[in-house]
Design a protein around this motif. Sequence first.
Motif, mmCIF file in Angstrom:
data_model
loop_
_atom_site.group_PDB
_atom_site.id
_atom_site.type_symbol
_atom_site.label_atom_id
_atom_site.label_comp_id
_atom_site.label_asym_id
_atom_site.label_seq_id
_atom_site.Cartn_x
_atom_site.Cartn_y
_atom_site.Cartn_z
ATOM 1 N N ARG A 33 0.839 -1.205 0.000
ATOM 2 C CA ARG A 33 0.000 0.000 0.000
ATOM 3 C C ARG A 33 0.875 1.257 0.000
ATOM 4 O O ARG A 33 0.644 2.182 -0.778
ATOM 5 N N VAL A 34 1.906 1.264 0.847
ATOM 6 C CA VAL A 34 2.818 2.409 0.906
ATOM 7 C C VAL A 34 3.579 2.540 -0.406
ATOM 8 O O VAL A 34 3.725 3.645 -0.944
ATOM 9 N N LEU A 35 4.038 1.434 -0.940
ATOM 10 C CA LEU A 35 4.766 1.479 -2.209
ATOM 11 C C LEU A 35 3.871 2.015 -3.327
ATOM 12 O O LEU A 35 4.302 2.843 -4.138
ATOM 13 N N ASP A 36 2.627 1.561 -3.372
ATOM 14 C CA ASP A 36 1.676 2.079 -4.366
ATOM 15 C C ASP A 36 1.489 3.588 -4.199
ATOM 16 O O ASP A 36 1.428 4.322 -5.194
ATOM 17 N N LEU A 37 1.397 4.034 -2.960
ATOM 18 C CA LEU A 37 1.278 5.481 -2.707
ATOM 19 C C LEU A 37 2.505 6.214 -3.233
ATOM 20 O O LEU A 37 2.384 7.269 -3.865
ATOM 21 N N LEU A 38 3.685 5.660 -2.964
ATOM 22 C CA LEU A 38 4.908 6.308 -3.432
ATOM 23 C C LEU A 38 4.942 6.397 -4.953
ATOM 24 O O LEU A 38 5.403 7.389 -5.512
ATOM 25 N N TYR A 39 4.440 5.366 -5.618
ATOM 26 C CA TYR A 39 4.431 5.391 -7.084
ATOM 27 C C TYR A 39 3.349 6.320 -7.646
ATOM 28 O O TYR A 39 3.384 6.664 -8.823
ATOM 29 N N SER A 40 2.442 6.771 -6.816
ATOM 30 C CA SER A 40 1.429 7.729 -7.283
ATOM 31 C C SER A 40 1.898 9.181 -7.147
ATOM 32 O O SER A 40 1.235 10.086 -7.625
ATOM 33 N N ILE A 41 3.046 9.384 -6.523
ATOM 34 C CA ILE A 41 3.555 10.736 -6.278
ATOM 35 C C ILE A 41 4.392 11.198 -7.458
ATOM 36 O O ILE A 41 5.286 10.485 -7.918
ATOM 37 N N ASP A 42 4.115 12.403 -7.915
ATOM 38 C CA ASP A 42 4.893 12.999 -8.992
ATOM 39 C C ASP A 42 5.058 14.494 -8.715
ATOM 40 O O ASP A 42 4.111 15.260 -8.827
#
Length: 100
Positions: A33-42
Amino acid sequence: PLSLLEKEWSMDNEQAFFVLLRERIFSESGFERVLDLLYSIDFSSQTMIDRRWVALLWYMPIFIEQQMEGLVYQGAKKEKLEHARCKIVNRLEEILGLPQ
């Protein structure tokens, strides 16, 4: 995404990834979940990043490192924890960039 990331640190959220780490529990689903959040950040179009974002992001790998001994004592595999920490560091390098 900021509010979702804050929830992963919130003591009010029993399933928060970083709260569980503090309790010496490595949650695979929480990590994903945290990794998915990190990949949504731009932040590529921004010249400045809100201070709250920075506070939540930079401390992640440090926190995992701090909890590692207790997690291993509870039976977590050190290699798995290191791999998770490295994945977060790698993504943070992509999000924030490296000093040049």
